[in-house]
Structures are given as C-alpha cells and as structure tokens.
Design an enzyme around this catalytic site. Structure first.
Site, PDB file in Angstrom:
ATOM      1  N   ALA A 240       0.805  -1.223   0.000  1.00 54.57           N
ATOM      2  CA  ALA A 240       0.000   0.000   0.000  1.00 54.57           C
ATOM      3  C   ALA A 240       0.836   1.269   0.000  1.00 54.57           C
ATOM      4  O   ALA A 240       0.341   2.351  -0.304  1.00 54.57           O
ATOM      5  CB  ALA A 240      -0.933   0.005   1.209  1.00 54.57           C
TER       6      ALA A 240
ATOM      7  N   ARG B 104      10.223   8.267  -2.284  1.00 54.32           N
ATOM      8  CA  ARG B 104      11.575   8.505  -2.801  1.00 54.32           C
ATOM      9  C   ARG B 104      11.775   8.036  -4.253  1.00 54.32           C
ATOM     10  O   ARG B 104      12.826   8.268  -4.846  1.00 54.32           O
ATOM     11  CB  ARG B 104      12.605   7.845  -1.884  1.00 54.32           C
ATOM     12  CG  ARG B 104      12.859   8.673  -0.622  1.00 54.32           C
ATOM     13  CD  ARG B 104      13.836   8.004   0.289  1.00 54.32           C
ATOM     14  NE  ARG B 104      13.235   6.863   0.981  1.00 54.32           N
ATOM     15  CZ  ARG B 104      13.932   5.876   1.531  1.00 54.32           C
ATOM     16  NH1 ARG B 104      15.242   5.872   1.449  1.00 54.32           N
ATOM     17  NH2 ARG B 104      13.323   4.890   2.152  1.00 54.32           N
TER      18      ARG B 104
HETATM   19  C1  UD1 Z   1       9.655  -2.322   8.067  1.00 54.03           C
HETATM   20  C2  UD1 Z   1       9.781  -3.002   9.421  1.00 54.03           C
HETATM   21  C3  UD1 Z   1      11.254  -3.057   9.819  1.00 54.03           C
HETATM   22  C4  UD1 Z   1      12.055  -3.761   8.758  1.00 54.03           C
HETATM   23  C5  UD1 Z   1      11.843  -3.091   7.403  1.00 54.03           C
HETATM   24  C6  UD1 Z   1      12.496  -3.883   6.316  1.00 54.03           C
HETATM   25  C7  UD1 Z   1       7.767  -2.518  10.708  1.00 54.03           C
HETATM   26  C8  UD1 Z   1       7.186  -1.646  11.746  1.00 54.03           C
HETATM   27  N1  UD1 Z   1       9.048  -2.254  10.413  1.00 54.03           N
HETATM   28  O1  UD1 Z   1      10.055  -0.984   8.232  1.00 54.03           O
HETATM   29  O2  UD1 Z   1      11.395  -3.724  11.056  1.00 54.03           O
HETATM   30  O3  UD1 Z   1      13.426  -3.763   9.076  1.00 54.03           O
HETATM   31  O4  UD1 Z   1      10.431  -3.020   7.107  1.00 54.03           O
HETATM   32  O5  UD1 Z   1      12.421  -3.163   5.120  1.00 54.03           O
HETATM   33  O6  UD1 Z   1       7.122  -3.399  10.208  1.00 54.03           O
HETATM   34  N2  UD1 Z   1       3.066  -0.919   4.026  1.00 54.03           N
HETATM   35  C9  UD1 Z   1       1.719  -0.952   3.806  1.00 54.03           C
HETATM   36  N3  UD1 Z   1       0.907  -0.180   4.592  1.00 54.03           N
HETATM   37  C10 UD1 Z   1       1.392   0.600   5.577  1.00 54.03           C
HETATM   38  C11 UD1 Z   1       2.777   0.623   5.799  1.00 54.03           C
HETATM   39  C12 UD1 Z   1       3.601  -0.154   5.012  1.00 54.03           C
HETATM   40  O7  UD1 Z   1       1.232  -1.649   2.921  1.00 54.03           O
HETATM   41  O8  UD1 Z   1       0.579   1.255   6.252  1.00 54.03           O
HETATM   42  C13 UD1 Z   1       3.962  -1.748   3.177  1.00 54.03           C
HETATM   43  C14 UD1 Z   1       4.875  -0.919   2.323  1.00 54.03           C
HETATM   44  O9  UD1 Z   1       4.293  -0.647   1.074  1.00 54.03           O
HETATM   45  C15 UD1 Z   1       6.090  -1.813   2.204  1.00 54.03           C
HETATM   46  C16 UD1 Z   1       6.076  -2.601   3.494  1.00 54.03           C
HETATM   47  O10 UD1 Z   1       4.780  -2.514   4.004  1.00 54.03           O
HETATM   48  O11 UD1 Z   1       5.961  -2.738   1.157  1.00 54.03           O
HETATM   49  C17 UD1 Z   1       7.090  -2.076   4.495  1.00 54.03           C
HETATM   50  O12 UD1 Z   1       6.794  -0.755   4.771  1.00 54.03           O
HETATM   51  P1  UD1 Z   1       7.934   0.297   5.043  1.00 54.03           P
HETATM   52  O13 UD1 Z   1       7.315   1.596   5.321  1.00 54.03           O
HETATM   53  O14 UD1 Z   1       8.955   0.219   3.991  1.00 54.03           O
HETATM   54  O15 UD1 Z   1       8.516  -0.290   6.419  1.00 54.03           O
HETATM   55  P2  UD1 Z   1       9.784   0.201   7.167  1.00 54.03           P
HETATM   56  O16 UD1 Z   1       9.417   1.384   7.983  1.00 54.03           O
HETATM   57  O17 UD1 Z   1      10.911   0.307   6.241  1.00 54.03           O
END
Ligand code: UD1
Ligand code: CA
Length: 472
Positions: free
Chosen positions: A10, A15
C-alpha cells in the site's frame, strides 16, 4: 498445510519521485509486485491477499489478471495496520506468510525454509546480518540468544542500534496467533504507527518461540525505495539470469551487458550472444545460434544454426534453420522465414513469409507479402502495400528474380521464375518465366549544354547564368 500469503503493497514510495506507485515500477519489464506474486504463486495450497492503497486504480488495472484477493488500506498507518485489514480473511489454522510488494528478489526456497518453522508454538522470522543496518528494525535477543523483540530504528536505544541483525519484514505465523496479536496492536511509538513487529514481543509473552532463518544472500531481501536501488536490483536479477543461461550452455560475451526481460522457453546449446543484446517476452532459440551486438529480440522463434549480425530488431518473428539476418535488419510482427533465408542490411519485413533459400539482401521493404522459395529480391525493392486506407498482398512465386529498385504495387503476383527488370514499377501480374519491365526508354540529347556559372559584376559572386538574366 493451507497458506495465506499477505503481500503488503500500500505504500507510496515517495523517494521514487514518480507518478507511478512504487510496486508498479519494473524489474526486467515486470512490476515489482508481480515478481513477489509469481514467486508466492508457486507455493501449493496458497491463497494470496494483496494490501494495496497508493495508486489504487492503476494498481488494480495493471495487475487485474493476478489470482488474488485485493484488500484496500485507505490510510497507511503502518505494517501492523496493513495486516489488520486482512484479519477477517484469515482462518485460524492457516499458516500466514507476510511478504513485501517492494522486495522482488525473494526466492521460493527461502520462503519454503521459513514456513516449515511455523507451528502452534513457534513463529518463523526471516532476518539478515547487515554491514549497515540503518533503517532496519533490530532483532533483540536475550542472553540465551532467543529473540525477545524487534525494535524499530527510531525507537532504538544507542545500544540496540549497534545490533547488526535486521528484520527483513518477512515472517510466517499461525493464523490463530496472528489474529489475536493483531487485535492488541497500539501505535504508542516514535512514528505513531501500528507496527507489525510488535507481535514478536506478544508471541514471546504467550510462550511462542521465535525461530529465525536467513536468506542465502542479502540480495533476496533488498527492498526498492528509490531508482538507484531499482537499478541495483535490476542488475542483480539480470546477472542471475545470465549465469543461469551460461550454465545451460550459452556463451555471453559480457554477462554485464545482457538483458533478458522475459523468457527463453526453448533454449538450445552453443548459442553465442554478443554485447548489448536485449531479449524480451517469450522466445525460443535453437542450437548454434549467433546473435550479434546491439540486437533486440522480442517474442520470436529462432531455429538452429541461425546467424543474426549486429544491430537487428526482431519482433514477433520466426526465423528458420540456417537463415542469416542483418546487420541492420528489421523483422516486424508476423514475419516468417523458412530455412536458409538471407535478409541483409536495411531490409524491413512485415506480415510476410519467405520460403527456403530466398534472398533479400539490401535496402528493401517487404510488407504483406508471400515470397516463394529461391527468390532473389534486388536492392531497393519496395512492396507498395498500402493505398492510405487498405493493405494489399504481394505474391512472389518460387524462383522469381526481382531487379533492383523495383516497386511492386499490390495487389500483384509475380509468377514462377519470372524476372523483373531493374527500375520497374509493376502494377499488373507478371507471367511465369518471362522478363517483365516497365521503364521509360533511355535517350541522349547531343545538343544539350550544361549551365555555366557567370560572375555578377556588382557583387563579384558567381551565380547561375539564368539568375543574371532575370536580375536585369
Ligand atoms: C519495516 C519493518 C522493519 C524492517 C523493514 C524492512 C515494521 C514496523 N518495520 O520498516 O522492522 O526492518 O520493514 O524493510 O514493520 N506498508 C503498507 N501499509 C502501511 C505501511 C507499510 O502496505 O501502512 C507496506 C509498504 O508498502 C512496504 C512494506 O509494508 O511494502 C514495508 O513498509 P515500510 O514503510 O517500507 O517499512 P519500514 O518502515 O521500512
Ligand atoms: Ca522499506
């Protein structure tokens, strides 16, 4: 075992600086999300749920053929919130696998190894040791080495930040447990988000052991956040494919300058591929085929012993055994060449078949044509197949010889073993075995004089005699 795979997709991908949602950016011409889908589709007895949000309409439209349940997350309130959207779709006895739509190179073997660790009393977590763990959640272990929680970078103490074991985000857990823990998530943290990672601490509190595994290479769990990472993963992916082809008997002059954006379904051996070759879509390439530099091949079938010289474009074409193509040839869709056909430089073919041993060696356009066997088409021959509205066919029968600089105005048939004189414009069918030509008779004018340049008195410039006269 029944598996429910949840792919988180989602996020916006700020970036990327793009109008396209991140997961629709391509690696090898295939959207990131489709890579994750294709891999997880190979798990048996697997129901796939995709959590999507940013660019919702475009995502659904672009990937409408995926066999999944789409679940919209309207506001991105964190990974835990994303998985909560799917909670009602989870069966208690299922093994739930969580994947990220922007981590495209994850291997099936790694996932299979992960999910065997799921049980009533254990959760499977994929972690990775990183030289620079910045940005990753850290895996916190107790003195006995057991995982006790995951702490996000922004919530970590300086000591926790020194942990190099990072959370990949990929995990698998029993549905029953997950449903319970999801309902207990809060957003009491530095980012005000619902962290999926908080379920680790809950698991430990419930006496569920965290079993970790690591992927064979870090590349598998690298995510895409910007276009630099996208290009980095593209090259990793391409090099992997290049290595696989070389293992199967293909010589790549430079594997770093080879791109396969699709597949080669039937692959022969002793294929030699020079630099900067791009192969797209579904293709088949036989034994002993040589492909010259800077050639692009899309959805084409190439039989054994074919030589393609440099700078050719083949698009939805079929090339028969022993044929020789190029340099600088363009085979457009529905070109079908039989065995031992020669297509030379600056020759364009479209919707045309050419039978065995025929040659079209220089500077020609052959469209909507049926060319027989042993035909020789001279330099500069053009089939005029289009009147601006309709397309018509040209038929050139076996053994015909078309002299250079000929226009064949379709619909027209050139009979068997007919010869067309060079420089002809052929508008009517040409009979078998005869010489047909249409040319103005050649004349010479004995009294003709070349124009001469005279000097303009006023300016001193040399000008044509005629101009001087007019100026007076
Ligand atoms: C997350 C993990 C972190 C891990 C990292 C690896 C959590 C809280 N943290 O952090 O421990 O090291 O991934 O890359 O889980 N997404 C949604 N809906 C949302 C938020 C995110 O679908 O509301 C999806 C994003 O599109 C993405 C994935 O979940 O594909 C990860 O989200 P991202 O924001 O990249 O997580 P990080 O903060 O990097
Ligand atoms: Ca991320």
């Amino acid at each position: 075992m029944k598996i429910t795979t949840i792919i988180l997709a989602a996020g916006k991908g700020t970036r990327m600086r793009s109008q396209l949602p991140k997961i629709l950016h391509n690696i090898a011409n295939k959207p990131l999300l489709q890579h994750v889908y294709d891999m997880s589709r190979q798990l048996t007895n697997n129901a796939i749920k995709i959590v999507y949000g940013h660019g919702a309409d475009l995502v659904r439209e672009t990937l409408k053929d995926l066999d999944v349940t789409w679940i919209e997350q309207q506001q991105q309130l964190g990974t835990g919130h994303a998985v909560q959207q799917v909670s009602h779709e989870i069966t208690e006895s299922d093994t739930v696998l969580i994947l990220y739509g922007d981590v495209p190179l994850l291997k099936l073997a790694t996932v299979e190894q992960l999910i065997v660790n799921v049980s009533d009393t254990s959760l499977a977590l994929l972690t990775v040791d990183l030289l620079d763990p910045t940005g990753y959640g850290r895996i916190v272990r107790n003195a006995a080495g057991q995982v006790i929680k995951i702490v996000e970078e922004k919530d970590a103490t300086p000591i926790e930040k020194q942990i190099i074991e990072g959370n990949t985000g990929i995990l698998a857990v029993q549905g029953k447990h997950l449903k319970k823990w999801l309902s207990q998530l809060t957003n009491n943290n530095a980012q005000g988000e619902y962290y999926l990672t908080d379920i680790i601490e809950m698991a430990v509190a419930d006496g569920v052991t965290i079993l970790t595994t690591q992927p064979e290479t870090i590349d598998e769990v690298l995510g895409v956040n910007n276009r630099i990472q996208l290009s980095h993963l593209e090259r990793i992916y391409q090099l992997e494919q290049a290595n696989r082809l070389m293992e199967l008997g293909v010589t790549l002059i430079d594997p770093a300058r080879f791109d396969l954006r699709g597949s080669i379904e039937n692959l022969g051996v002793d294929i030699i591929i020079d630099v900067n070759v791009i192969i797209e879509g579904k293709n088949s390439i036989g034994n002993n085929v040589t492909i010259g530099a800077n050639t692009s091949i899309t959805n084409s079938i190439i039989a054994d012993d074919v030589v393609i010289l440099a700078n050719c474009i083949l698009d939805n074409a079929v090339v028969g055994k022993g044929s020789k193509i190029g340099p600088y040839a363009r085979l457009r869709p529905e070109t079908v060449l039989a065995e031992n056909v020669h297509i030379g430089n600056f020759v364009e073919l479209k919707k045309s078949s050419v039978a065995a041993f025929s040659k079209i060696n220089h500077l020609s356009y052959i469209g909507d044509s049926t060319v027989g066997a042993n035909v020789n088409i001279g330099a500069g021959t053009i089939t005029c197949n289009y009147d601006g509205v309709n397309k018509f066919r040209t038929i050139i029968e076996d053994g015909a010889f078309i002299g250079s600089d000929t226009q064949l105005i379709a619909p027209v048939t050139i009979g068997k073993n007919a010869t067309i004189g060079a420089g002809s414009t052929i508008t009517k069918d040409s009979p078998e075995n005869q010489l047909t030509l249409s040319r103005a008779k050649q004349i010479s004018l004995a009294a003709w004089q070349r124009p001469v340049k005279l000097e303009n008195q006023a300016t001193g410039n040399k000008v044509l005699a005629e101009t001087l006269i007019k100026d007076k």
